[in-house]
Write an enzyme that holds these catalytic residues in place. Structure first.
Site, mmCIF file in Angstrom:
data_model
loop_
_atom_site.group_PDB
_atom_site.id
_atom_site.type_symbol
_atom_site.label_atom_id
_atom_site.label_comp_id
_atom_site.label_asym_id
_atom_site.label_seq_id
_atom_site.Cartn_x
_atom_site.Cartn_y
_atom_site.Cartn_z
ATOM 1 N N LYS A 35 0.847 -1.207 0.000
ATOM 2 C CA LYS A 35 0.000 0.000 0.000
ATOM 3 C C LYS A 35 0.877 1.251 0.000
ATOM 4 O O LYS A 35 2.086 1.164 0.277
ATOM 5 C CB LYS A 35 -0.935 -0.033 1.214
ATOM 6 C CG LYS A 35 -0.210 -0.132 2.555
ATOM 7 C CD LYS A 35 -1.162 -0.507 3.680
ATOM 8 C CE LYS A 35 -0.414 -0.612 4.997
ATOM 9 N NZ LYS A 35 -1.285 -1.097 6.094
ATOM 10 N N TYR A 244 16.028 30.414 7.579
ATOM 11 C CA TYR A 244 14.833 31.171 7.971
ATOM 12 C C TYR A 244 14.759 31.345 9.472
ATOM 13 O O TYR A 244 15.044 30.427 10.250
ATOM 14 C CB TYR A 244 13.583 30.419 7.513
ATOM 15 C CG TYR A 244 13.295 30.529 6.045
ATOM 16 C CD1 TYR A 244 13.051 31.771 5.444
ATOM 17 C CD2 TYR A 244 13.252 29.393 5.245
ATOM 18 C CE1 TYR A 244 12.770 31.866 4.085
ATOM 19 C CE2 TYR A 244 12.970 29.477 3.891
ATOM 20 C CZ TYR A 244 12.728 30.716 3.319
ATOM 21 O OH TYR A 244 12.454 30.797 1.991
#
Ligand SMILES: *Cc1c(COP(=O)(O)O)cnc(C)c1O
Length: 349
Positions: A35, A244
């Site tokens: 999956k 940042y």
């Protein structure tokens, strides 16, 4: 080229399937759970490698994933769908020969009315309360379901990563109660259940994470590696900051490598200021915030300017990163991004 390099070792994947297969008796069939794009590794190549290793039954979460896998594998291997038979799935189930694991009376009705005679399985709830029929529901429809000859009856363990958890024997007992005396193949174990021993194996096991090198299968071979190229190296004076928000400030003269990779590649921002990457076996701290495409790494202590740094590899597993960031290896793998240059290694071991 400055994209990160994601290496998927298909031989290691095949070896992990064989190793998990060998942990159960000869009468127990070992399937493969692929999956979520084979836990982020790419379902087409992973599926074919597993089929070549000997897997004949595959499980996916939803019918759409079954379609992608069927395209990769061609006719032959059995592809089962944990999500069962949802409205709108009928044509896909029919045309692609998928086997829905029906998990409610509604789904059973839909299956038997829309596709009489088409193979299906049944999912029972033994206590996880996620998917599957509860004991009373099952008792009510059991004769109808059995008359239609299901290919498999399965349930799923909630705590198999904790073998000592008392939920495991409770679910085992509940599954026995609900399937007593039935002449239908049974399945309860995923990776964790395989490791708990033969009483959990029944007729078919459904390993997923262990195939891809994750806990709790400690003996797994490493399947996934990530190397990020260094784009630039710069010298910082004491007091200068990186990235940042000035989230990291140099306390001494520091050499910073900026590598190509970031949260857009599935490298979680939770690694900001606490993660490490590796040059050979030497850890190099991630400094400042992980940004979308770039990460700053302290390489002051290296004698050389590295061409690339390693995020996943011999020194750091998906579970190591998961432990650092408060999640599980499954999530690290399934977040792997689409921007990497993908390489499929064979025969590294
Ligand atoms: C995901 C899943 C598996 C595989 O579990 P792993 O822990 O990855 O081995 C097996 N069965 C069901 C129902 C699942 O949802």
């Amino acid at each position: 080229m400055a994209t990160g390099r994601l290496t998927i070792d298909l031989d290691a994947l095949a070896a992990n399937w064989r190793a998990l297969d060998a942990l159960s008796g000869a009468h127990v069939q070992t399937a493969a759970v692929v999956k979520a794009d084979a836990y982020g590794t790419g379902v087409a190549k992973a599926g074919r490698a597993l089929a070549a290793a000997g897997a004949r039954r595959f499980f996916v979460a939803v019918a759409e994933e079954g379609a992608a896998l069927r395209e990769a594998l061609g006719p032959g291997p059995e592809i089962s769908v944990f999500g069962g038979h949802m409205p709108g799935d009928t044509d896909m189930i029919n045309d692609l020969g998928l086997v829905p694991m029906v998990n409610s009376v509604d789904q059973l009705t839909r299956q038997l009315e829309a596709l009489p005679g088409h193979p299906f399985g049944i999912q029972l709830d033994s206590g996880m309360n996620r998917l599957g029929m509860e004991p009373a529901e099952w008792a009510a429809v059991r004769d109808i379901a059995l008359a239609a000859q299901p290919r498999l009856i399965m349930s799923h363990l909630a705590c198999s990563d904790e073998p000592e958890h008392d939920m495991n024997p409770r679910q085992l007992a509940a599954f026995h109660d609900m399937t007593q005396g039935l002449d239908v193949p049974l399945s309860l174990a995923a990776t964790g259940g395989i490791l708990m021993g033969p009483e959990y194996h029944f007729d078919l096991t459904r390993p997923g994470i262990g195939l891809f090198g994750g806990r709790p299968f400690a003996e797994a071979q490493r399947v996934v590696e990530i190397d990020l190229p260094v784009i630039q190296v710069r010298e910082l004076a004491t007091g200068e900051s990186v990235g940042y928000g000035n989230a990291w400030v140099a306390e001494r003269p520091t050499r910073i490598a900026t590598v190509s990779g970031g949260y857009a590649d599935g490298i979680t921002r939770h690694l900001s200021n606490i993660g490490v990457m590796f040059f050979e076996d030497i850890p190099c701290p991630i400094v400042g915030r992980v940004s979308m495409d770039l990460i700053g790494v302290d390489v002051t202590h290296l004698g050389v300017e590295p061409a690339a740094l390693n995020l996943l590899g011999p020194e750091q597993t998906v579970d190591d990163i998961a432990d650092t960031t408060g999640t599980i290896g499954y999530e690290i793998l399934t977040q792997l991004g689409h921007r990497y240059t993908r390489h499929h290694a064979r025969g590294r071991m």
